[in-house]
Design a protein around this motif. Structure first.
Motif, short mmCIF file in Angstrom:
data_model
loop_
_atom_site.label_atom_id
_atom_site.label_comp_id
_atom_site.label_asym_id
_atom_site.label_seq_id
_atom_site.Cartn_x
_atom_site.Cartn_y
_atom_site.Cartn_z
N ASP A 84 75.96 10.96 -97.88
CA ASP A 84 76.20 10.17 -96.68
C ASP A 84 74.97 10.10 -95.79
OD1 ASP A 84 78.74 9.69 -97.53
OD2 ASP A 84 79.66 11.32 -96.35
N GLN A 85 74.06 11.08 -95.89
CA GLN A 85 72.88 11.08 -95.04
C GLN A 85 71.81 10.09 -95.50
OE1 GLN A 85 71.55 15.11 -94.90
NE2 GLN A 85 73.27 15.83 -93.62
N ALA A 86 71.81 9.63 -96.78
CA ALA A 86 70.84 8.65 -97.27
C ALA A 86 71.08 7.31 -96.59
CB ALA A 86 70.93 8.51 -98.79
N PRO A 87 70.05 6.63 -96.05
CA PRO A 87 70.27 5.35 -95.36
C PRO A 87 70.68 4.25 -96.33
CG PRO A 87 67.92 5.82 -95.57
CD PRO A 87 68.64 7.05 -96.03
N ARG A 88 71.57 3.40 -95.89
CA ARG A 88 72.00 2.25 -96.68
C ARG A 88 71.00 1.11 -96.44
NH1 ARG A 88 77.30 2.22 -98.32
NH2 ARG A 88 77.48 -0.03 -97.97
N VAL A 89 70.38 0.65 -97.53
CA VAL A 89 69.32 -0.35 -97.44
C VAL A 89 69.64 -1.49 -98.40
CG1 VAL A 89 66.86 -0.81 -97.75
CG2 VAL A 89 67.60 1.39 -96.83
N THR A 90 69.49 -2.73 -97.90
CA THR A 90 69.74 -3.90 -98.74
C THR A 90 68.55 -4.16 -99.65
OG1 THR A 90 71.12 -4.89 -97.02
CG2 THR A 90 70.30 -6.35 -98.74
N VAL A 91 68.86 -4.33 -100.95
CA VAL A 91 67.82 -4.64 -101.94
C VAL A 91 68.26 -5.86 -102.73
CG1 VAL A 91 67.10 -2.23 -102.13
CG2 VAL A 91 68.83 -3.12 -103.70
N ILE A 92 67.27 -6.53 -103.34
CA ILE A 92 67.57 -7.67 -104.21
C ILE A 92 66.76 -7.54 -105.49
CG2 ILE A 92 68.11 -9.26 -102.31
CD1 ILE A 92 65.30 -10.47 -102.74
N VAL A 93 67.28 -8.16 -106.53
CA VAL A 93 66.54 -8.31 -107.79
C VAL A 93 66.12 -9.78 -107.84
CG1 VAL A 93 66.60 -8.13 -110.29
CG2 VAL A 93 67.89 -6.50 -108.89
N PRO A 94 64.84 -10.11 -107.54
CA PRO A 94 64.46 -11.51 -107.30
C PRO A 94 64.49 -12.39 -108.54
CG PRO A 94 62.52 -10.09 -107.29
CD PRO A 94 63.71 -9.19 -107.35
N GLY A 95 64.30 -11.82 -109.73
CA GLY A 95 64.20 -12.68 -110.91
C GLY A 95 62.91 -13.50 -110.85
N ARG A 96 62.88 -14.62 -111.55
CA ARG A 96 61.70 -15.49 -111.56
C ARG A 96 62.14 -16.92 -111.31
NH1 ARG A 96 57.48 -12.44 -113.76
NH2 ARG A 96 56.13 -14.27 -113.99
N ALA A 97 61.31 -17.67 -110.57
CA ALA A 97 61.59 -19.07 -110.26
C ALA A 97 60.35 -19.90 -110.51
CB ALA A 97 62.04 -19.21 -108.80
N SER A 98 60.54 -21.17 -110.78
CA SER A 98 59.43 -22.08 -111.01
C SER A 98 58.93 -22.60 -109.66
CB SER A 98 59.86 -23.25 -111.90
OG SER A 98 58.79 -24.13 -112.13
N VAL A 99 57.72 -22.27 -109.31
CA VAL A 99 57.13 -22.67 -108.02
C VAL A 99 55.74 -23.23 -108.27
CG1 VAL A 99 58.42 -20.93 -106.75
CG2 VAL A 99 56.15 -20.38 -107.61
N ASP A 100 55.26 -23.96 -107.27
CA ASP A 100 53.88 -24.44 -107.34
C ASP A 100 52.93 -23.25 -107.36
OD1 ASP A 100 54.58 -27.10 -107.31
OD2 ASP A 100 54.46 -27.28 -105.13
N ARG A 101 52.01 -23.27 -108.31
CA ARG A 101 51.05 -22.18 -108.41
C ARG A 101 49.94 -22.41 -107.38
NH1 ARG A 101 46.41 -20.77 -110.94
NH2 ARG A 101 46.14 -22.88 -111.76
N ALA A 102 49.86 -21.51 -106.42
CA ALA A 102 48.89 -21.67 -105.33
C ALA A 102 47.86 -20.56 -105.38
CB ALA A 102 49.60 -21.67 -103.98
N VAL A 103 46.64 -20.94 -105.06
CA VAL A 103 45.52 -19.99 -105.02
C VAL A 103 44.85 -20.13 -103.67
CG1 VAL A 103 43.34 -19.29 -106.06
CG2 VAL A 103 45.17 -20.18 -107.51
#
Length: 392
Positions: free
Chosen positions: A61-80
């Motif tokens: 019960d003493q461990a803090p509850r923290v929101t996490v996500i598993v982002p996976g992969r998405a197709s996005v514009d490749r930016a440099v």
């Protein structure tokens, strides 16, 4: 101790005083307290030895509850992202084309637009003007000689049929006429050459464009060794010479969209890559991508700028901006390992949108990434992860 004695029927009787009753009561109270304490101690011992679960539950019960996500992969514009300097796309150095002389006037200033062939500065031509006049006079003399030679030839041709002159005389007059014509051509050529030389005394714009610098003043003596007097941007076209790492340069192609932001300005200028350097600097392992830009007064050659280059698409993890932290070592995120212990993971950012950030490297999309509250966590800290939805 006080005792009273008395005689009843000849027997002696011992009578205890009130002090003995008090002592008896104290002994009874002490015995009762000791018994109660023993019972409590035994109960606590039994509880600890028989049921350890409450202490483990309390630690969890003493461990803090923290929101996490598993982002996976998405197709996005490749930016440099890149940095570099601004420059004229086609810079034209303008110097002395002729023999030079003393500058009599400078007719333009930096920042002015000029047309092709426009005079930028004039050079004294008093001597050259007299030479041109002399050559023009020689042209007139050659014309007169030709006219006379042609007239004599015409008369000779009329007389040869009557027998007054021989055919040899006619041939000599033809030769005289041809020589006069040749001398006229030589005189015309010499006069034309002098006019061309005089025209080259003036410093002229080789093409239409924008004057960038001026390095000449009236009264200055100039020659072919004087070097560059003006610098121009052909057509006013500008570019950014973005420095890119070798691995980014390999994936880049001409035509990629670019957003350029000069230092000290919040204005973004749209452009596109028009040339990718075919060589890599062996010392820095970087190359140059040349980004074409339309003219704007805010784009000053020699200035510094940053750029975001979008070239194609890539499949990468995307995170909310709240998940990405930064310090003097760079950008990073916190992830929860299989034991729900927080670990730091360094990342390199890709395209940054209003509500999300593409991770170019550092994550493969299968990690449990802390969405927020990362600033309140430390590496090695145990958490109670609460799985959220990507994009939340």
């Amino acid at each position: 101790m006080n005792h009273d004695t008395g005689s009843v029927s000849g027997e002696t009787v011992l009578i205890e005083g009130p002090t003995d009753d008090g002592r008896r009561r104290r002994r009874l109270i002490i015995v009762a307290v000791v018994a109660v304490l023993a019972i409590v101690a035994a109960a606590m011992l039994l509880t600890r030895s028989g049921d350890p679960a409450p202490s483990a539950s309390s630690a969890a019960d003493q461990a803090p509850r923290v929101t996490v996500i598993v982002p996976g992969r998405a197709s996005v514009d490749r930016a440099v992202t890149a940095t570099g300097t601004l420059a004229a796309r086609r810079e034209m150095p303008v110097g002395v084309a002729g023999e030079g002389g003393m500058v009599t006037a400078v007719l333009v200033e930096p920042g002015q637009w000029v047309r092709a062939g426009q005079v930028l500065a004039t050079v004294d031509r008093s001597v050259q003007t007299q030479t041109a006049a002399s050559l023009a006079a020689q042209v007139n003399v050659a014309k007169a000689d030709l006219t006379l030679a042609q007239a004599e030839l015409d008369r000779a041709e009329q007389l040869v049929g009557r027998g007054f002159i021989s055919q040899a005389d006619v041939q000599r007059r033809i030769a005289t006429r041809d020589a006069a014509a040749a001398r006229l051509k030589v005189a015309n050529a010499a006069a034309s050459e002098q006019r061309a030389r005089n025209n080259r005394l003036d410093i002229r714009a080789p093409a239409a464009g924008l004057v960038l610098t001026r390095q000449v003043e009236p009264g200055q003596i100039i020659s072919s060794a004087s070097g560059t007097l003006f610098r121009m941007a052909k057509g006013g076209e500008m570019e950014m010479r973005a420095q890119l790492a070798e691995d980014d340069l390999v994936k880049l192609r001409p035509g990629a969209r670019v957003s350029v932001t000069p230092v000290g300005s919040e204005t973004k200028f749209d452009g596109e890559v028009w040339q990718v350097s075919p060589v890599i600097d062996p010392q820095t392992r970087q190359g140059i991508a040349r980004v074409a830009l339309r003219y704007d007064p805010a784009l000053r050659p020699g200035g510094f700028a940053s750029a975001t280059i979008v070239g194609g698409t890539a499949s990468v993890p995307e995170l909310p901006q709240s998940a990405v932290l930064s310090d003097e070592k760079g950008n990073y995120v916190y992830i929860a390992d299989k034991d729900n212990v927080v670990q730091r993971r360094d990342v390199r950012l890709g395209t940054v949108n209003d509500d999300s950030v593409a991770i170019a490297s550092g994550l493969d999309g299968t990690e449990k990434v802390v969405v927020s509250a990362g600033a309140f966590l430390n590496p090695g800290q145990k958490i109670a992860p609460v799985l959220g939805k990507p994009g939340v």
